[in-house]
Scaffold this active site. Structure first.
Site, mmCIF file in Angstrom:
data_model
loop_
_atom_site.group_PDB
_atom_site.id
_atom_site.type_symbol
_atom_site.label_atom_id
_atom_site.label_comp_id
_atom_site.label_asym_id
_atom_site.label_seq_id
_atom_site.Cartn_x
_atom_site.Cartn_y
_atom_site.Cartn_z
ATOM 1 N N GLU A 60 0.820 -1.207 0.000
ATOM 2 C CA GLU A 60 0.000 0.000 0.000
ATOM 3 C C GLU A 60 0.853 1.255 0.000
ATOM 4 O O GLU A 60 0.524 2.241 -0.686
ATOM 5 C CB GLU A 60 -0.937 -0.004 1.216
ATOM 6 C CG GLU A 60 -2.114 -0.940 1.105
ATOM 7 C CD GLU A 60 -1.768 -2.412 1.306
ATOM 8 O OE1 GLU A 60 -2.601 -3.292 1.022
ATOM 9 O OE2 GLU A 60 -0.617 -2.683 1.751
ATOM 10 N N HIS A 129 -10.266 -6.594 10.056
ATOM 11 C CA HIS A 129 -10.910 -6.139 8.818
ATOM 12 C C HIS A 129 -12.295 -5.538 9.065
ATOM 13 O O HIS A 129 -13.127 -5.530 8.164
ATOM 14 C CB HIS A 129 -11.026 -7.297 7.828
ATOM 15 C CG HIS A 129 -9.705 -7.874 7.437
ATOM 16 N ND1 HIS A 129 -8.745 -7.154 6.768
ATOM 17 C CD2 HIS A 129 -9.172 -9.104 7.658
ATOM 18 C CE1 HIS A 129 -7.676 -7.916 6.575
ATOM 19 N NE2 HIS A 129 -7.908 -9.097 7.109
#
Length: 318
Positions: A60, A129
């Site tokens: 990322e 998550h």
């Protein structure tokens, strides 16, 4: 008017953005051949090719930085970060570069970057998550934060974000992906809050994944529901106008209570509408724990209609 799921509305918004402007491209983990972690970009690689739908390495920090460079170079990148917890790996790029470059260049540079990421709980994705970190990013000057909760917003907010000269983060809600409704407004703004339900007894302020729970709760208490939609900059006008009518307010926020966006909203209400209130403010947030995996525990940890109704009734003395 077409009837779409939330997922299909997101996909159609992406398709139209890519078709409309050759400068637009999509990049991220598994967005191409796999079709996206949530199948949002399914079919786009076959239509637009690998130059405009680009699978990236699992970094990322690297691919968000590449998106910033592409934006500085005149392109209009859409960077998908699979889930919001992974965006923490790119905080330096988002907070120290994308958000600050206009200021630090004296207005000479702009970063027309759109970051899409999924957020929120409700699908048993466990602690790592299921974060709701929209409020964290809403703290940062230089970013625009949008939280589509309706079919119209899921479809239209991306196009509006691509017209912005500065970075926009679009928070998408997997818990809403199967929701279906008509696409009534192809064009939407990313500047204003909206009243989603009229009522007279109490103002319910929310956004994102909690909107539909709040609307359900509002039926039991004659509540007026304000969907913030855009968390930075906050449009408080509909909230304040509603409070002048109802004189009571509950803030519903899927984030943790400590240091939350709900605290900021409540502070602004007190600063701007204290003498319009007939009762203390209240809020309903997720419990102060990492999100459990077990479904019954996940549901217990999140704001639910029953909790919202109870908070509203307490303000009404019921």
């Amino acid at each position: 008017m077409a009837s779409l799921t939330y997922r299909e509305a997101l996909r159609q918004g992406l398709y139209e953005a890519l078709e409309r402007d050759e400068r637009v491209f999509l990049m991220g983990e598994d967005v191409g051949q796999y079709g996206g972690a949530y199948a949002v970009s399914k079919g786009l690689l076959e239509k637009f090719g690998p130059e405009r739908v680009r699978d990236t390495p699992l970094s990322e920090l690297g691919f968000v930085g590449a998106g910033i460079g592409a934006a500085l170079g005149g392109l209009r990148p859409i960077v998908e970060v699979m889930t919001v917890n992974f965006s923490l790996l790119a905080l330096d790029q988002i907070v120290n570069s994308a958000a600050m470059l206009r200021h630090m260049s004296g207005g000479q540079l702009s970063v027309p970057l759109v970051i899409r990421t999924s957020t929120g709980a409700g699908r048993q994705l466990a602690a790592q998550h299921s974060h709701s970190l929209e409020g964290w990013y809403a703290h940062i000057p230089g970013l625009r934060i949008v939280t589509p909760a309706t079919i119209d917003d899921a479809h239209g907010m991306l196009g509006a974000a691509l017209r912005e000269p500065d970075p926009v983060i679009v928070f998408e809600y997997p818990a809403l992906f199967e929701m279906k409704d008509e696409l009534a407004a192809p064009e939407v703004d990313i500047r204003s809050s909206r009243i989603r339900r009229r009522g007279s007894k109490v103002t319910l302020v929310t956004y994102g994944g909690s909107l539909w729970k709040t609307l359900k709760a509002a039926e039991a208490v004659d509540g007026e529901v304000v969907d913030l939609r855009v968390l930075r900059p906050l449009d408080m006008n509909p909230v304040l106008e509603s409070i002048r009518k109802t004189r009571r307010a509950v803030v519903v926020d899927e984030g943790w209570k400590s240091g939350s966006l709900s605290a900021e909203i409540m502070a602004r209400i007190v600063e701007q509408a204290f003498y319009d209130l007939d009762a203390p403010l209240a809020r309903v947030c997720r419990e102060e724990v990492p999100m459990p995996y077990a479904k019954h525990l996940e549901e217990a940890a999140l704001p639910q209609p029953e909790k919202i109704v109870a908070a509203a009734k307490a303000l009404l003395g019921k």
